[in-house]
Design a protein around this motif. Structure first.
Motif, mmCIF file in Angstrom:
data_model
loop_
_atom_site.group_PDB
_atom_site.id
_atom_site.type_symbol
_atom_site.label_atom_id
_atom_site.label_comp_id
_atom_site.label_asym_id
_atom_site.label_seq_id
_atom_site.Cartn_x
_atom_site.Cartn_y
_atom_site.Cartn_z
ATOM 1 N N ARG A 1 0.809 -1.221 0.000
ATOM 2 C CA ARG A 1 0.000 0.000 0.000
ATOM 3 C C ARG A 1 0.839 1.267 0.000
ATOM 4 O O ARG A 1 0.472 2.264 -0.613
ATOM 5 N N TRP A 2 2.000 1.272 0.714
ATOM 6 C CA TRP A 2 2.771 2.510 0.884
ATOM 7 C C TRP A 2 3.307 3.010 -0.455
ATOM 8 O O TRP A 2 3.511 4.213 -0.622
ATOM 9 N N ASP B 1 -1.732 8.256 8.304
ATOM 10 C CA ASP B 1 -2.246 6.919 8.551
ATOM 11 C C ASP B 1 -1.917 6.395 9.964
ATOM 12 O O ASP B 1 -2.781 5.807 10.603
ATOM 13 N N ARG B 2 -0.681 6.600 10.418
ATOM 14 C CA ARG B 2 -0.281 6.112 11.742
ATOM 15 C C ARG B 2 0.008 7.303 12.651
ATOM 16 O O ARG B 2 0.784 8.178 12.282
ATOM 17 N N ASP C 1 3.508 -0.330 15.871
ATOM 18 C CA ASP C 1 2.535 0.421 15.078
ATOM 19 C C ASP C 1 1.307 0.758 15.916
ATOM 20 O O ASP C 1 0.560 -0.121 16.339
ATOM 21 N N ASN D 1 -1.458 1.851 15.092
ATOM 22 C CA ASN D 1 -2.718 1.387 14.498
ATOM 23 C C ASN D 1 -3.067 -0.036 14.937
ATOM 24 O O ASN D 1 -4.238 -0.369 15.105
ATOM 25 N N ASP E 1 -6.407 -3.910 3.491
ATOM 26 C CA ASP E 1 -5.588 -3.201 2.511
ATOM 27 C C ASP E 1 -5.895 -3.531 1.046
ATOM 28 O O ASP E 1 -5.483 -2.788 0.163
ATOM 29 N N LYS F 1 -9.158 0.169 2.281
ATOM 30 C CA LYS F 1 -8.962 1.575 2.637
ATOM 31 C C LYS F 1 -8.442 2.231 1.367
ATOM 32 O O LYS F 1 -7.292 2.042 0.985
HETATM 33 C C1 GAL Z 1 -0.875 -0.135 9.192
HETATM 34 C C2 GAL Z 1 -1.773 0.332 8.103
HETATM 35 C C3 GAL Z 1 -2.370 -0.854 7.439
HETATM 36 C C4 GAL Z 1 -1.324 -1.861 7.023
HETATM 37 C C5 GAL Z 1 -0.174 -1.995 7.969
HETATM 38 C C6 GAL Z 1 1.056 -2.578 7.308
HETATM 39 O O1 GAL Z 1 -0.421 0.937 9.925
HETATM 40 O O2 GAL Z 1 -2.800 1.142 8.614
HETATM 41 O O3 GAL Z 1 -3.111 -0.406 6.336
HETATM 42 O O4 GAL Z 1 -0.858 -1.510 5.804
HETATM 43 O O5 GAL Z 1 0.205 -0.785 8.569
HETATM 44 O O6 GAL Z 1 1.584 -1.730 6.374
#
Ligand code: GAL
Length: 373
Positions: free
Chosen positions: A54-55, A128-129, A180, A182, A284, A304
């Motif tokens: 995704r990044w 995002d984070r 992380d 999240n 993702d 997302k």
């Molecule tokens: C999270 C992100 C997710 C997932 C994960 C690994 O912070 O919100 O979408 O991608 O990292 O990259």
């Protein structure tokens, strides 16, 4: 939003940003302590890694929007190495960036470098984070992370019929990377839905993972969100706790990179899609996982649309540049330990086999040919 509408919206957004960034040349310098007109404002974009799909999309889309709007950009990836990310941020600050957009690797490690940024009046948007333990985070834009977990938990409940009293079922829970912020929210969202069934015995955890409360999430976390880490952990659990014909019925995977490793482990242990393959969640809408969903090797993913996050952050950058109000829709949830960071949360969406086309292809996120459709 259909593909055509999406393109129109993106073009309109770029045009809107272009008008304002043209005049932000001077104002942002003044606002952000630059002396006089030194050309388009520089925006530093710090992404965690290229190894998680995704990044790459996030970075490319945001950079494209900002460039089209006349900003200078510096897009950097840090290979999931915290020191490398700190050095990249220091370089952006030294290069006179006016705004930093940061998807942090470890949200607790950036306080010192963000102080350097603040000393130079550089504004910071957490991407995002959330970035923790620092007063120098101005805004946060993300998807509703707690809702992501809730959607995964609710999917499991309805898929297994737990709310209709069905069970017991064998569950294996996983959580995301321990560094992380999240990951904590994803797990809490899911466990707040599932725990009642664990307590009632309708969900059993043969691997014996003790998850008495949401705070125990790190006991099942996979560091760096690594696919191979999840595969090894799943292999270990299947080899140790699923002997004598015992089968796993459901796996809570917080995202797609982990779900891919878990699927590879299930494959190598002879589980068959359409047969004894367990319910498996994700997040993702990564390409390989979307193909697995179509092949019956993953049950769902929480999509997302990273383009909408990029769009929102580009609007934030522009508002900061021209000194106007920055749009936020949550000023309560995200306390980073020093302050509640004003945030903009976007809605996550469940995607299953039945709506891969209508959601991911018709919106232009994937081409039908990408998925062999
Ligand atoms: C999270 C992100 C997710 C997932 C994960 C690994 O912070 O919100 O979408 O991608 O990292 O990259």
């Amino acid at each position: 939003m259909g593909k055509t509408l999406r393109i129109l919206a993106a073009t309109a957004l770029a045009a809107l940003l272009a008008t304002t960034s043209a005049c932000s040349k001077t104002r942002s310098d003044d606002n952000a302590g630059g002396g006089g007109d030194s050309g388009p404002a520089l925006v530093g974009i710090a992404m965690p890694t290229r190894s998680l799909e995704r990044w790459n999309n996030d970075g490319a889309h945001l950079e494209d929007l900002l460039k089209k709007a006349g900003y200078k950009t510096s897009l950097q990836y840090a290979d999931n190495k915290v020191d490398q990310q700190i050095t990249q941020l220091q370089n952006m600050i030294n290069d006179k960036a006016k705004i930093l957009v940061i998807a942090s690797i470890d949200g607790t490690a950036l306080a010192p470098v963000l102080q350097q940024a603040a000393d130079k009046k550089v504004k910071v948007i957490a991407y995002d984070r959330l970035i923790n333990a620092s007063p120098n985070v101005d805004y946060y834009a993300t998807f509703d992370n707690y809702k992501v977990g809730q959607l995964q938990g609710q999917f499991i409940v309805s898929k297994l019929g737990l709310d209709a009293g069905k069970g017991p079922f064998n569950l294996e829970p996983f959580a995301g990377s321990s560094d992380d912020n999240n990951a904590k929210f994803f797990f809490a969202g899911a466990w707040d839905v599932l725990k009642q069934y664990v307590d009632s015995g309708k969900l059993v955890i043969p691997s014996g993972k003790k998850l008495a409360s949401n705070d125990d999430w790190k006991t099942v976390s996979i560091n760096g969100w690594k696919t191979e880490g999840a595969q090894a952990e799943m292999d270990n659990r299947l080899n140790s706790f699923y002997t004598g014909g015992k089968k796993v019925d459901v796996v809570l995977s917080p995202n797609d990179s982990l779900a891919l490793g878990i699927a590879q482990s299930l494959d190598s242990h002879g589980y068959k899609p359409g047969g004894d393959w367990p319910v498996l969640t994700g997040q993702d809408a990564d390409l390989a996982n979307t193909k697995n969903i179509l092949a019956g090797k993953q049950s769902m993913t929480v999509w997302k649309d990273t383009r909408t996050l990029g769009d929102q952050v580009a609007k934030m950058v522009d508002a900061i540049s021209k000194g106007t109000a920055v749009e936020t829709n949550d000023t309560k949830t995200y306390n980073n330990g020093v302050k509640v960071v004003p945030s903009y949360l976007l809605p996550p969406v469940v995607v299953t086999k039945d709506d891969v086309k209508s959601k991911l292809v018709d919106s232009g996120f994937f081409k039908a040919s990408d998925l062999g459709l």
